[in-house]
Write a protein that holds these residues in place. Structure first.
Motif, PDB file in Angstrom:
ATOM      1  N   LEU A 167       3.159  -3.229 -10.666  1.00  0.00           N
ATOM      2  CA  LEU A 167       4.418  -3.344 -11.059  1.00  0.00           C
ATOM      3  C   LEU A 167       5.669  -2.788 -10.490  1.00  0.00           C
ATOM      4  O   LEU A 167       6.569  -3.356 -10.455  1.00  0.00           O
ATOM      5  CB  LEU A 167       4.281  -3.495 -12.625  1.00  0.00           C
ATOM      6  N   LYS A 168       5.339  -1.525 -10.146  1.00  0.00           N
ATOM      7  CA  LYS A 168       6.512  -0.678  -9.544  1.00  0.00           C
ATOM      8  C   LYS A 168       6.833  -1.275  -8.298  1.00  0.00           C
ATOM      9  O   LYS A 168       7.972  -1.513  -7.992  1.00  0.00           O
ATOM     10  CB  LYS A 168       6.058   0.617  -9.625  1.00  0.00           C
ATOM     11  N   TRP A 169       5.959  -1.737  -7.504  1.00  0.00           N
ATOM     12  CA  TRP A 169       6.219  -2.338  -6.262  1.00  0.00           C
ATOM     13  C   TRP A 169       6.927  -3.624  -6.549  1.00  0.00           C
ATOM     14  O   TRP A 169       7.994  -3.797  -5.799  1.00  0.00           O
ATOM     15  CB  TRP A 169       4.784  -2.743  -5.274  1.00  0.00           C
ATOM     16  N   ARG A 170       6.573  -4.462  -7.298  1.00  0.00           N
ATOM     17  CA  ARG A 170       7.329  -5.508  -7.545  1.00  0.00           C
ATOM     18  C   ARG A 170       8.805  -5.547  -8.030  1.00  0.00           C
ATOM     19  O   ARG A 170       9.657  -6.111  -7.541  1.00  0.00           O
ATOM     20  CB  ARG A 170       6.591  -6.712  -8.644  1.00  0.00           C
ATOM     21  N   ASN A 188       0.861  -1.193   0.064  1.00  0.00           N
ATOM     22  CA  ASN A 188      -0.119   0.082  -0.055  1.00  0.00           C
ATOM     23  C   ASN A 188       0.803   1.261   0.061  1.00  0.00           C
ATOM     24  O   ASN A 188       0.289   2.449   0.125  1.00  0.00           O
ATOM     25  CB  ASN A 188      -0.964  -0.127   1.257  1.00  0.00           C
ATOM     26  N   SER A 189       2.182   1.129  -0.058  1.00  0.00           N
ATOM     27  CA  SER A 189       2.985   2.367  -0.179  1.00  0.00           C
ATOM     28  C   SER A 189       3.057   2.699  -1.589  1.00  0.00           C
ATOM     29  O   SER A 189       3.650   3.629  -1.924  1.00  0.00           O
ATOM     30  CB  SER A 189       4.432   2.108   0.407  1.00  0.00           C
ATOM     31  N   TYR A 190       2.571   1.853  -2.420  1.00  0.00           N
ATOM     32  CA  TYR A 190       2.324   2.146  -4.179  1.00  0.00           C
ATOM     33  C   TYR A 190       0.956   2.172  -4.300  1.00  0.00           C
ATOM     34  O   TYR A 190       0.020   1.672  -3.761  1.00  0.00           O
ATOM     35  CB  TYR A 190       3.124   1.215  -4.726  1.00  0.00           C
ATOM     36  N   GLU A 191       0.602   3.115  -5.522  1.00  0.00           N
ATOM     37  CA  GLU A 191      -0.662   3.224  -5.915  1.00  0.00           C
ATOM     38  C   GLU A 191      -1.424   1.724  -6.171  1.00  0.00           C
ATOM     39  O   GLU A 191      -0.600   1.043  -6.373  1.00  0.00           O
ATOM     40  CB  GLU A 191      -0.690   3.794  -7.372  1.00  0.00           C
ATOM     41  N   MET A 192      -2.806   1.718  -5.644  1.00  0.00           N
ATOM     42  CA  MET A 192      -3.320   0.263  -5.835  1.00  0.00           C
ATOM     43  C   MET A 192      -3.966  -0.026  -7.095  1.00  0.00           C
ATOM     44  O   MET A 192      -5.009  -0.081  -7.211  1.00  0.00           O
ATOM     45  CB  MET A 192      -4.255   0.306  -4.433  1.00  0.00           C
ATOM     46  N   ASN A 193      -2.894   0.144  -8.096  1.00  0.00           N
ATOM     47  CA  ASN A 193      -3.550  -0.280  -9.547  1.00  0.00           C
ATOM     48  C   ASN A 193      -2.458  -0.968 -10.031  1.00  0.00           C
ATOM     49  O   ASN A 193      -1.602  -1.649  -9.643  1.00  0.00           O
ATOM     50  CB  ASN A 193      -3.909   0.904 -10.423  1.00  0.00           C
TER      51      ASN A 193
END
Length: 195
Positions: free
Chosen positions: A83-86, A73-78
């Motif tokens: 993909l950025k989180w991964r 949840n520190s990245y946009e939930m879309n």
């Protein structure tokens, strides 16, 4: 025969993961979530491909090292945020694992190979990367698929199975079809694969 250095690395990976504030119950015992995940990765690897290099065994155990430090949840939930989180996680796991392996004197080429595997480089082309990906997918299907079913629609779950399947090798597919599934999970797998 596992070397003392290898055993120390596994202990240090587990020690780092024991700081996970998230807990999971398994067979009447409570575990830090990522300790349990690491143990499941090691066990699945041994069952799936028993003759692997030390680097593959290390990468399997530290696949999610300290993952809670970068929450989803520190990245946009879309999709873009996911993909950025991964991508960030892959780099983060490689760095964390590298620090631990460096600290106990692992040679640079081994540290670099573990980082390569944690970043899933050359998937479908590199045998060791593919082994790690197959094991990740098998662990997901065996242990984490049912909790996902509770949270997502059937349509979403079918999509997840199909995407998971695309990442796996033929050997991975064969192993996945041998897993024991709940009735609901098995029904979804069959629908997703047109079986």
């Amino acid at each position: 025969m596992a070397t003392e250095q290898f055993q120390t690395a596994i202990k240090l990976f587990d020690k780092a993961n024991s700081q996970d504030p998230n807990r999971e119950q398994w067979k009447g015992k409570e575990y830090p979530k990522e300790v349990l995940y690491g143990e499941r990765m090691t066990a699945m690897l041994e069952g799936f491909e028993s003759d692997t290099s030390e680097e593959v065994q290390l990468a399997a155990r530290c696949q999610h090292i300290c993952r809670w430090e970068i929450p989803r949840n520190s990245y946009e939930m879309n999709r873009t945020g996911y993909l950025k989180w991964r991508t960030e996680l892959k780099k983060f796991h490689a760095e964390k694992a590298g620090e631990i392996l460096d600290s106990i004197g692992y040679k640079k080429d081994i540290v670099e190979k573990v980082a390569f595997l944690l970043q899933k480089k050359q998937l479908k082309k590199n045998r060791d990367t593919q082994i790690i990906e197959d094991v990740i997918c098998l662990v997901f299907l065996q242990f984490y698929f049912d909790p996902f079913i509770e949270k997502h629609s059937e349509e979403k779950m079918i999509d997840i199975v199909q995407k998971t399947w695309r990442k796996m090798s033929e050997k991975g597919h064969d192993a996945a079809l041998q897993l024991s599934y709940s009735n609901k999970a098995l029904s979804l797998v069959k629908k997703a694969l047109g079986l």
